[in-house]
Design a protein around this motif. Structure first.
Motif, PDB file in Angstrom:
ATOM      1  N   PHE A   1      32.874  46.178 -14.719  1.00 53.06           N
ATOM      2  CA  PHE A   1      31.438  46.009 -14.944  1.00 53.06           C
ATOM      3  C   PHE A   1      31.072  44.561 -14.648  1.00 53.06           C
ATOM      4  CE2 PHE A   1      32.709  49.519 -17.650  1.00 53.06           C
ATOM      5  CZ  PHE A   1      31.736  50.468 -17.394  1.00 53.06           C
ATOM      6  N   GLU A   2      29.856  44.373 -14.160  1.00 52.09           N
ATOM      7  CA  GLU A   2      29.356  43.037 -13.833  1.00 52.09           C
ATOM      8  C   GLU A   2      27.911  42.903 -14.306  1.00 52.09           C
ATOM      9  OE1 GLU A   2      28.584  42.103  -9.718  1.00 52.09           O
ATOM     10  OE2 GLU A   2      29.432  40.086  -9.967  1.00 52.09           O
ATOM     11  N   ARG A   3      27.593  41.749 -14.867  1.00 51.84           N
ATOM     12  CA  ARG A   3      26.231  41.470 -15.319  1.00 51.84           C
ATOM     13  C   ARG A   3      25.845  40.073 -14.850  1.00 51.84           C
ATOM     14  NH1 ARG A   3      25.024  41.760 -21.620  1.00 51.84           N
ATOM     15  NH2 ARG A   3      26.254  39.835 -21.597  1.00 51.84           N
ATOM     16  N   ILE A   4      24.710  39.980 -14.145  1.00 53.33           N
ATOM     17  CA  ILE A   4      24.223  38.723 -13.592  1.00 53.33           C
ATOM     18  C   ILE A   4      22.924  38.352 -14.303  1.00 53.33           C
ATOM     19  CG2 ILE A   4      23.422  37.531 -11.525  1.00 53.33           C
ATOM     20  CD1 ILE A   4      25.182  39.354  -9.879  1.00 53.33           C
ATOM     21  N   THR A   5      22.887  37.160 -14.877  1.00 54.17           N
ATOM     22  CA  THR A   5      21.707  36.659 -15.571  1.00 54.17           C
ATOM     23  C   THR A   5      21.013  35.632 -14.685  1.00 54.17           C
ATOM     24  OG1 THR A   5      22.828  36.970 -17.700  1.00 54.17           O
ATOM     25  CG2 THR A   5      20.844  35.604 -17.680  1.00 54.17           C
ATOM     26  N   LEU A   6      19.751  35.879 -14.369  1.00 51.07           N
ATOM     27  CA  LEU A   6      18.954  34.958 -13.557  1.00 51.07           C
ATOM     28  C   LEU A   6      18.173  34.028 -14.471  1.00 51.07           C
ATOM     29  CD1 LEU A   6      17.578  37.574 -11.010  1.00 51.07           C
ATOM     30  CD2 LEU A   6      19.619  36.171 -10.805  1.00 51.07           C
ATOM     31  N   ARG A   7      18.062  32.763 -14.058  1.00 46.89           N
ATOM     32  CA  ARG A   7      17.405  31.768 -14.904  1.00 46.89           C
ATOM     33  C   ARG A   7      16.392  30.956 -14.091  1.00 46.89           C
ATOM     34  NH1 ARG A   7      21.869  28.218 -17.738  1.00 46.89           N
ATOM     35  NH2 ARG A   7      22.584  28.054 -15.572  1.00 46.89           N
ATOM     36  N   ARG A   8      15.289  30.619 -14.767  1.00 43.69           N
ATOM     37  CA  ARG A   8      14.275  29.737 -14.208  1.00 43.69           C
ATOM     38  C   ARG A   8      13.858  28.749 -15.295  1.00 43.69           C
ATOM     39  NH1 ARG A   8      15.974  32.263 -10.659  1.00 43.69           N
ATOM     40  NH2 ARG A   8      14.876  33.362  -8.969  1.00 43.69           N
ATOM     41  N   MET A   9      13.496  27.541 -14.870  1.00 40.01           N
ATOM     42  CA  MET A   9      13.092  26.518 -15.827  1.00 40.01           C
ATOM     43  C   MET A   9      11.726  25.962 -15.442  1.00 40.01           C
ATOM     44  SD  MET A   9      14.978  23.012 -17.114  1.00 40.01           S
ATOM     45  CE  MET A   9      14.534  22.091 -15.650  1.00 40.01           C
ATOM     46  N   ILE A  10      10.866  25.787 -16.456  1.00 40.89           N
ATOM     47  CA  ILE A  10       9.544  25.181 -16.299  1.00 40.89           C
ATOM     48  C   ILE A  10       9.492  23.959 -17.208  1.00 40.89           C
ATOM     49  CG2 ILE A  10       7.069  25.501 -16.603  1.00 40.89           C
ATOM     50  CD1 ILE A  10       7.476  28.450 -16.064  1.00 40.89           C
ATOM     51  N   GLN A  11       9.167  22.824 -16.628  1.00 34.60           N
ATOM     52  CA  GLN A  11       9.126  21.565 -17.380  1.00 34.60           C
ATOM     53  C   GLN A  11       7.685  21.106 -17.561  1.00 34.60           C
ATOM     54  OE1 GLN A  11      10.532  17.689 -15.721  1.00 34.60           O
ATOM     55  NE2 GLN A  11      12.003  17.747 -17.419  1.00 34.60           N
ATOM     56  N   ILE A  12       7.337  20.822 -18.811  1.00 35.99           N
ATOM     57  CA  ILE A  12       6.017  20.286 -19.156  1.00 35.99           C
ATOM     58  C   ILE A  12       6.151  18.779 -19.322  1.00 35.99           C
ATOM     59  CG2 ILE A  12       4.111  20.358 -20.782  1.00 35.99           C
ATOM     60  CD1 ILE A  12       4.426  22.907 -19.221  1.00 35.99           C
ATOM     61  N   GLN A  13       5.286  18.027 -18.652  1.00 33.69           N
ATOM     62  CA  GLN A  13       5.329  16.569 -18.703  1.00 33.69           C
ATOM     63  C   GLN A  13       3.998  16.037 -19.241  1.00 33.69           C
ATOM     64  OE1 GLN A  13       6.199  15.391 -14.699  1.00 33.69           O
ATOM     65  NE2 GLN A  13       8.318  16.134 -14.762  1.00 33.69           N
ATOM     66  N   ASP A  14       4.093  14.949 -20.003  1.00 31.48           N
ATOM     67  CA  ASP A  14       2.912  14.265 -20.551  1.00 31.48           C
ATOM     68  C   ASP A  14       2.034  15.224 -21.357  1.00 31.48           C
ATOM     69  OD1 ASP A  14       3.914  12.172 -19.121  1.00 31.48           O
ATOM     70  OD2 ASP A  14       2.452  12.305 -17.500  1.00 31.48           O
ATOM     71  N   GLY A  15       2.654  16.108 -22.098  1.00 29.89           N
ATOM     72  CA  GLY A  15       1.901  17.085 -22.878  1.00 29.89           C
ATOM     73  C   GLY A  15       1.796  16.671 -24.340  1.00 29.89           C
ATOM     74  N   HIS A  16       0.654  16.949 -24.952  1.00 31.46           N
ATOM     75  CA  HIS A  16       0.478  16.684 -26.383  1.00 31.46           C
ATOM     76  C   HIS A  16       1.312  17.688 -27.179  1.00 31.46           C
ATOM     77  CE1 HIS A  16      -1.526  16.133 -30.272  1.00 31.46           C
ATOM     78  NE2 HIS A  16      -1.864  14.941 -29.800  1.00 31.46           N
ATOM     79  N   PRO A  17       1.982  17.238 -28.251  1.00 26.82           N
ATOM     80  CA  PRO A  17       2.832  18.173 -29.019  1.00 26.82           C
ATOM     81  C   PRO A  17       2.088  19.405 -29.520  1.00 26.82           C
ATOM     82  CG  PRO A  17       3.286  15.914 -29.673  1.00 26.82           C
ATOM     83  CD  PRO A  17       2.093  15.863 -28.768  1.00 26.82           C
ATOM     84  N   GLU A  18       0.852  19.236 -29.993  1.00 27.09           N
ATOM     85  CA  GLU A  18       0.103  20.387 -30.495  1.00 27.09           C
ATOM     86  C   GLU A  18      -0.241  21.361 -29.364  1.00 27.09           C
ATOM     87  OE1 GLU A  18      -3.281  19.045 -32.618  1.00 27.09           O
ATOM     88  OE2 GLU A  18      -2.119  18.023 -34.193  1.00 27.09           O
ATOM     89  N   THR A  19      -0.593  20.822 -28.198  1.00 30.91           N
ATOM     90  CA  THR A  19      -0.902  21.690 -27.066  1.00 30.91           C
ATOM     91  C   THR A  19       0.340  22.436 -26.587  1.00 30.91           C
ATOM     92  OG1 THR A  19      -2.527  20.016 -26.402  1.00 30.91           O
ATOM     93  CG2 THR A  19      -2.048  21.756 -24.825  1.00 30.91           C
ATOM     94  N   VAL A  20       1.477  21.768 -26.619  1.00 31.68           N
ATOM     95  CA  VAL A  20       2.725  22.430 -26.230  1.00 31.68           C
ATOM     96  C   VAL A  20       3.061  23.563 -27.194  1.00 31.68           C
ATOM     97  CG1 VAL A  20       5.198  22.092 -25.934  1.00 31.68           C
ATOM     98  CG2 VAL A  20       3.608  20.390 -25.047  1.00 31.68           C
ATOM     99  N   GLU A  21       2.828  23.338 -28.498  1.00 33.89           N
ATOM    100  CA  GLU A  21       3.072  24.394 -29.478  1.00 33.89           C
ATOM    101  C   GLU A  21       2.136  25.579 -29.252  1.00 33.89           C
ATOM    102  OE1 GLU A  21       5.399  24.708 -31.663  1.00 33.89           O
ATOM    103  OE2 GLU A  21       6.337  22.772 -31.249  1.00 33.89           O
ATOM    104  N   ILE A  22       0.890  25.305 -28.911  1.00 33.52           N
ATOM    105  CA  ILE A  22      -0.052  26.392 -28.617  1.00 33.52           C
ATOM    106  C   ILE A  22       0.402  27.164 -27.391  1.00 33.52           C
ATOM    107  CG2 ILE A  22      -2.423  26.892 -27.898  1.00 33.52           C
ATOM    108  CD1 ILE A  22      -3.305  24.516 -29.594  1.00 33.52           C
ATOM    109  N   TRP A  23       0.877  26.461 -26.381  1.00 34.26           N
ATOM    110  CA  TRP A  23       1.364  27.106 -25.157  1.00 34.26           C
ATOM    111  C   TRP A  23       2.560  28.010 -25.441  1.00 34.26           C
ATOM    112  CZ3 TRP A  23       5.802  25.537 -21.954  1.00 34.26           C
ATOM    113  CH2 TRP A  23       5.847  26.211 -20.729  1.00 34.26           C
ATOM    114  N   LEU A  24       3.507  27.514 -26.237  1.00 37.26           N
ATOM    115  CA  LEU A  24       4.684  28.322 -26.571  1.00 37.26           C
ATOM    116  C   LEU A  24       4.304  29.519 -27.444  1.00 37.26           C
ATOM    117  CD1 LEU A  24       7.279  25.492 -27.323  1.00 37.26           C
ATOM    118  CD2 LEU A  24       7.131  26.912 -25.276  1.00 37.26           C
ATOM    119  N   ALA A  25       3.370  29.331 -28.372  1.00 37.82           N
ATOM    120  CA  ALA A  25       2.933  30.448 -29.205  1.00 37.82           C
ATOM    121  C   ALA A  25       2.225  31.509 -28.368  1.00 37.82           C
ATOM    122  CB  ALA A  25       2.007  29.944 -30.311  1.00 37.82           C
TER     123      ALA A  25
END
Length: 209
Positions: A106-130
């Motif tokens: 058996f074989e299982r392949i996990t694909l990954r992507r990364m998105i980086q947020i720069q110069d973001g306000h902590p509260e706005t980042v929390e809203i985005w993640l929520a």
């Protein structure tokens, strides 16, 4: 009268006048275009969101959705950045004893992507993640690393907050495991130190009579 055959051209279908077609709204047109991105001013990382899935279609869809949400929240986003795949393989024997060589792989392949947020306000980042957690897509896992930046001299403020925290916690640790307040515990101590209670504790036979 002489009939003249009509001239027909093969392979060139008649052109359609698209100027009369109804124009789609901007929000609908944006679905068929690449997501817009805002430029970072300082390039200081605020959040790294990693998406994982076994399906390339699902992970690309969620990455596109996350970039659009970041743009409308005013967050500069970079990506989606493709990360190395995670390949896992198992070998399971179908039977035992003399049939052990009959195995299945058996074989299982996990694909990954990364998105980086720069110069973001902590509260706005929390809203985005929520917002992304609320509208999570099936078959896609999310992992976020969030950074918070403090001003210079943060050590002094941490010492003051630590002292305040100790004072607020000491009163609770004194009665840890009990749901009694200080007034109830004080009354219990007065009752146990009373002479009549000590007399009954010394002679339990008389109290039962």
């Amino acid at each position: 009268m002489q009939n003249t055959p009509l001239e027909t051209t093969q392979g060139t279908p008649p052109q359609r006048d698209r100027s009369r077609d109804p124009r789609l709204p901007r929000s609908v047109q944006a679905i068929y275009l690449k997501p817009l991105k805002r430029k970072a001013e300082y390039g200081s990382p605020s959040c790294d969101l990693q998406l994982r899935s076994y399906s390339a279609r699902n992970v690309e869809f969620v990455a596109d959705f996350a970039l659009r949400a970041a743009y409308y929240l005013g967050l500069p986003a970079a990506g989606p950045i493709p990360l190395p795949r995670i390949t896992e393989r198992w070998t399971v024997p179908r039977s035992n004893f003399i049939f052990k060589k009959s195995q299945e792989n058996f074989e299982r392949i996990t694909l990954r992507r990364m998105i980086q947020i720069q110069d973001g306000h902590p509260e706005t980042v929390e809203i985005w993640l929520a917002f992304l957690r609320k509208h999570a897509y099936y078959g896609v896992g999310m992992k976020a690393n969030v950074w918070q930046h403090e001003k210079l001299g943060v050590g002094k403020t941490m010492d003051v907050s630590l002292e305040n925290l100790k004072q607020s916690v000491e009163s609770k640790w004194a009665h840890f495991g009990r749901r009694k307040t200080l007034e109830i515990s004080g009354r219990a101590y007065e009752m146990m130190s009373d002479d009549s209670f000590e007399h009954l504790a010394e002679n339990p036979a008389r109290s039962s009579q």
